[in-house]
Structures are given as structure tokens and as C-alpha cells.
Design a protein around this motif. Structure first.
Motif, mmCIF file in Angstrom:
data_model
loop_
_atom_site.group_PDB
_atom_site.id
_atom_site.type_symbol
_atom_site.label_atom_id
_atom_site.label_comp_id
_atom_site.label_asym_id
_atom_site.label_seq_id
_atom_site.Cartn_x
_atom_site.Cartn_y
_atom_site.Cartn_z
ATOM 1 N N ALA A 33 0.834 -1.208 0.000
ATOM 2 C CA ALA A 33 0.000 0.000 0.000
ATOM 3 C C ALA A 33 0.866 1.255 0.000
ATOM 4 O O ALA A 33 0.585 2.225 -0.720
ATOM 5 C CB ALA A 33 -0.926 -0.004 1.216
ATOM 6 N N ALA A 34 1.942 1.245 0.798
ATOM 7 C CA ALA A 34 2.825 2.405 0.854
ATOM 8 C C ALA A 34 3.551 2.600 -0.471
ATOM 9 O O ALA A 34 3.758 3.740 -0.919
ATOM 10 C CB ALA A 34 3.827 2.242 1.988
ATOM 11 N N VAL A 35 3.930 1.501 -1.115
ATOM 12 C CA VAL A 35 4.600 1.592 -2.415
ATOM 13 C C VAL A 35 3.674 2.217 -3.457
ATOM 14 O O VAL A 35 4.070 3.105 -4.226
ATOM 15 C CB VAL A 35 5.072 0.205 -2.880
ATOM 16 C CG1 VAL A 35 5.561 0.258 -4.327
ATOM 17 C CG2 VAL A 35 6.182 -0.313 -1.972
ATOM 18 N N LEU A 36 2.430 1.762 -3.486
ATOM 19 C CA LEU A 36 1.469 2.307 -4.442
ATOM 20 C C LEU A 36 1.206 3.791 -4.184
ATOM 21 O O LEU A 36 1.113 4.590 -5.116
ATOM 22 C CB LEU A 36 0.161 1.515 -4.371
ATOM 23 C CG LEU A 36 0.236 0.063 -4.848
ATOM 24 C CD1 LEU A 36 -1.098 -0.637 -4.613
ATOM 25 C CD2 LEU A 36 0.623 -0.015 -6.315
ATOM 26 N N THR A 37 1.092 4.141 -2.913
ATOM 27 C CA THR A 37 0.909 5.549 -2.568
ATOM 28 C C THR A 37 2.112 6.365 -3.014
ATOM 29 O O THR A 37 1.976 7.484 -3.523
ATOM 30 C CB THR A 37 0.692 5.713 -1.057
ATOM 31 O OG1 THR A 37 -0.451 4.967 -0.657
ATOM 32 C CG2 THR A 37 0.484 7.176 -0.696
#
Length: 491
Positions: free
Chosen positions: A226-230
Motif C-alpha cells: 500500500a505504501a509503495v502504491l501511494t
């Protein structure tokens, strides 16, 4: 009546044609470039995009990735995907510039209608003015930092207001000197600046690397998917998407024989290479010292990490790097201002835009609290309407192979792009709908307390910062359903 390059109404342009002479001020406004004058090649655009993205503004983006709990290696992967990918989109829109020989937002009249295009054009202008404000403010902070190192004055703009104002004035003066001259001068400046200041930038960054607390960097934990996509969304919004609606502005001088793939690669590689370097360095700085993310001056880390003479040298290079981005942005803003309807010559439109950004920069420096909060909020807000425009414009390019040069300038009811009351509702309606839906998934948080939270923010799309891609996809899909069939006939 048709619109001239300056926005006045007359049957023919009042200004002489663009000669391309290096010492002459570009006279062309937004009217399409005649085929005989289109002699550009993709390598020219590579230098343009490389120099425009070598600035220190990439560093705050890198810091923001670490603030998302990404490791440095994750931040580098995110930077590669976000920077190269988003500028590939800029390259695709450059293809439209080669086809129509006009600026992006002028070509957009064929898609949205001569009146319906006002909304996307206004957003594009706000985007350009916003980035110019960020560039000018950061450049002034570089001057503040340099003077602080040499004389011991205040370390931020509020404690050294006269220095900050002088930095703004100096930066604006250099910007107008290049942007006012126009296309031919920008090409030469960008090419030589890439070689000269790119090399010096790398040398100074090497000194910075030596002083990094690598042990602290190594202790930075990795974030989840999720952090990577954000993070990818943050980089896309802060890099290529911000430039997407300027893609055709420089490409309008490309030769008709230039193929699409080299145009895409020139933008993706030209911008992607320096951005990955600068964003990567920002992530390393953020990982080495968590306090950097809350600094009022994003250049504090450089001042504190390097010997004085090297730090001052880097401030000078940062100032120049920001200029290389800003004069290109101001050039595009002038064209966008003319498209919106300001009836002045292109060079005067440049001056109007610079006056606005000068005022904004002074407010940003002397009134606003902090740097990163307003910066990230700005790019996240504008990413949604710009992405929606990108989705619609790219879908329109599937069927449209050329643009009617006379219709692009004809604002009368007789114009081919007047459509229904000046609006092509299949495009404008899709754009507005995409923005409204995407806003349901957004949260606006310039500080510790959110100013706005959409009712769908707690979903996967919202929490992962994917509202911009939702806007692009939905806008393009709606336009494909309701407007694509008529695009081929609306030349």
C-alpha cells in the motif's frame, strides 16, 4: 472571427512568423506552426526535459517517500516507475503537438470545444503558476541558505526576509530573460545546461553522499504494498502529471516525419534520469535524518551536511537547476494564458504570469508555515483534474490524426470546434464527472488536521492515493463511450 496569437480577433495573425533565430524574441503565440517551420527532432526534447528536471525540487519528493515508511531501495524503485512512467505520458501528448503544431491546451479545443476548453485550460494555468511558485520559493531559499552560511544571517525566509525578497527578484529576472525570448533560446539553454550543470550537480551530490549517516539509512524499515502504491502516486502527481498538459508546447516544432516512439522515449528518459537521481538523494537525506521532513527550509540538510564552501556551491547549482525548470514552465504558462483568452503578445503573457508567481512566492516564504505540507497538498489536488484531462485527451488521440489549424483559432459560432454552444459535452461532461467521483476518494491534509475527507477515502483507492488514476481511467472511459465515435470527424 478567428483568434490571433495575441488573443485579438482578426482574419490573419498580426505578428510576423517565427524565424527560429537564436537572438530574436519568438513572435508566435498559440497559432499552429507551419509545416515548413517544423524542423525539430526528439533529441532536442531530451535535453529540454533533462534540464527541466535536474532541480532540487525532486528532493522533497524523495523525503515524502521516506515519510510514507518506504526504505531507500523502495523509494528508488518507486522513483523509476513514477518518473519514467509519468513522463512517457508527457511524450505521448507530445505526439499531438507534432500532429497539430500547436500548444497542448490549444489542441484541447478540438476535444472540449472552444468554450468548454476553458475549464481544463484554467486548471493547467493554475498548475503551471503553482509549480513556478514552488520553484521560485525554493530558489529563494537557496539564496537564504547561501547568505546564512557566508554571513550568519537567518536560516529561513522569515528570519531573513530581505534576503528572501532579493532571491525572488533575482530568480524572476533570470526567468524572464529566457522565457521571454522563447523556443529557440530555450532549446540552446537546456542543451548546454544539461551537460554543464548536470555534471557539477553529480559532483556536489557525491560530496553529500560521503557525509550521509548510512547506518541510520540502513535502519529504515520497508513499507508494504500500500505504501509503495501511494509512493508511486505521489511521484506521478509531483512529476510527469504536472507537466502532462505542457507536452505539446515544445513538440509543436517537431518535424512531421518524427515517429511517436522516439518522442515518448525522449520525454521518459530525459526527465526520468535526473528525477531518479534527485528523488533518490532526497530519500537518502530523509532516511538519514527524520527531522528533515519537518524543516521549514528543505535545503537545511545540505547546509548542515557539507563543508561551507561546498554547501554554497551546491546552493548556486540548485538555484540554476530551478531556473532551468522554471523558464520552461513560464513559457508554457504564457501559451496557456493566451489560450485562456488574454489578449496580449506572448512575451507580455510571460510577464503577467511571472508577476503572479512572484506574489505567490513571497506569501509562501513569508506567511506560510513549513514547506512540505503546502507542497504535497498542491500536487495532490491538481493531479486529479489534470489526470482526468490526460485520460480524455489520450483517448481522443486514438482516432484523431490531425487538427484543423484554422478551427483551433476560430472562436466564432461558425468554427468547426464550436460544437454545441462552444462546448463538446461528451468531453467536458466526462471530465467533470471524473473529477467529482475521484474527489470522493480524496483527503486534503496540508497539516496535521485534514481540511477535507471524501466519503470513500477509507477504501483501498482512497487510502493508497489512487484517486488520480481513477480520474484518468474514468475520464477516458466515459469519453470513449460517449465521444470517441465522433472524434474522427471533428478535425
Amino acid at each position: 472571427m478567428s483568434e490571433t496569437p495575441t488573443g485579438s480577433t482578426a482574419a490573419k495573425p498580426l505578428e510576423p512568423p517565427q524565424t527560429g533565430a537564436l537572438g530574436a524574441v519568438e513572435q508566435r503565440g498559440i497559432e499552429p506552426v507551419p509545416v515548413a517551420e517544423r524542423r525539430g527532432n526528439p533529441m532536442q526534447l531530451f535535453w529540454v526535459w533533462f534540464a527541466a528536471n535536474i532541480s532540487v525540487v525532486g528532493m522533497p519528493l524523495g523525503v515524502s517517500l521516506v515519510a510514507l515508511d518506504l526504505s531507500v531501495w523502495q523509494a528508488l524503485i518507486v522513483a523509476v516507475i513514477g518518473a519514467f512512467g509519468s513522463f512517457a505520458v508527457v511524450g505521448l501528448i507530445s505526439v499531438a503537438g507534432r500532429r497539430g503544431g500547436a500548444p497542448s491546451l490549444t489542441l484541447s479545443r478540438a476535444v472540449f470545444g472552444t468554450r468548454g476548453n476553458a475549464g481544463p485550460t484554467a486548471i493547467a494555468l493554475v498548475s503551471r503558476l503553482g509549480w513556478e511558485t514552488v520553484n521560485t520559493s525554493t530558489a529563494a531559499l537557496a539564496i537564504v541558505t547561501s547568505v546564512s552560511l557566508l554571513t550568519g544571517t537567518g536560516e529561513d525566509a522569515k528570519s531573513a526576509p530581505l534576503v528572501a525578497v532579493a532571491g525572488v527578484a533575482l530568480f524572476v529576472g533570470f526567468t524572464v530573460a529566457v522565457s521571454g525570448m522563447g523556443h529557440a533560446v530555450i532549446l540552446v539553454v537546456q542543451k548546454w545546461s544539461t551537460w554543464i550543470f548536470g555534471a557539477v550537480n553529480l559532483l556536489l551530490l557525491a560530496f553529500l553522499v560521503v557525509n550521509i549517516d548510512w547506518a541510520e539509512v540502513g535502519r529504515t524499515p520497508s513499507g508494504g504494498l500500500a505504501a509503495v502504491l501511494t509512493g508511486i502516486g505521489t511521484i506521478v502527481a509531483g512529476t510527469g502529471i504536472g507537466w502532462a498538459n505542457s507536452g505539446a508546447d515544445m513538440a509543436r516544432y517537431q518535424a512531421p516525419t518524427v515517429r511517436a516512439l522516439p518522442l515518448v522515449m525522449s520525454a521518459a528518459a530525459g526527465a526520468g534520469i535526473p528525477l531518479v537521481v534527485m528523488i533518490g538523494m532526497g530519500s537518502v537525506l530523509g532516511a538519514s535524518d527524520p527531522a528533515i521532513a519537518t524543516a521549514a527550509n528543505p535545503l537545511d540538510a545540505i547546509r548542515d551536511s557539507l563543508p561551507t564552501w561546498i554547501a554554497v556551491g551546491y546552493m548556486v547549482i540548485s538555484f540554476i537547476g530551478l531556473l532551468l525548470s522554471n523558464h520552461l514552465s513560464v513559457y508554457s504558462a504564457g501559451l496557456t494564458t493566451l489560450t485562456l483568452g488574454l489578449r496580449v503578445k506572448r512575451v507580455y503573457a510571460v510577464i503577467v504570469d511571472v508577476v503572479i508567481t512572484t506574489i505567490g512566492s513571497l506569501l509562501f516564504l513569508l506567511v506560510a508555515d513549513g514547506f512540505y505540507g503546502p507542497f504535497t497538498t498542491f500536487i495532490s489536488l491538481l493531479a486529479v483534474p489534470i489526470s482526468a484531462w490526460v485520460g480524455i485527451f489520450l483517448v481522443d488521440m486514438i482516432r484523431r490524426r490531425d487538427y484543423d489549424p484554422e478551427a483551433l483559432l476560430d472562436l466564432s459560432r461558425r468554427g468547426a470546434y464550436y460544437y454545441t454552444g462552444g462546448v463538446r459535452w461528451s468531453a467536458l461532461g466526462s471530465w467533470l464527472a471524473a473529477i467529482v467521483v475521484a474527489a470522493l476518494f480524496m483527503q486534503v491534509t496540508p497539516g496535521d488536521v485534514p481540511l477535507y475527507t471524501g466519503p470513500m477515502y477509507d477504501t483501498w483507492i482512497g487510502t493508497n492515493g489512487m484517486s488520480w488514476i481513477l480520474a484518468a481511467g474514468l475520464g477516458g472511459l466515459l469519453y470513449a463511450v460517449f465521444g470517441l465515435r465522433s472524434a474522427a470527424g471533428a478535425k
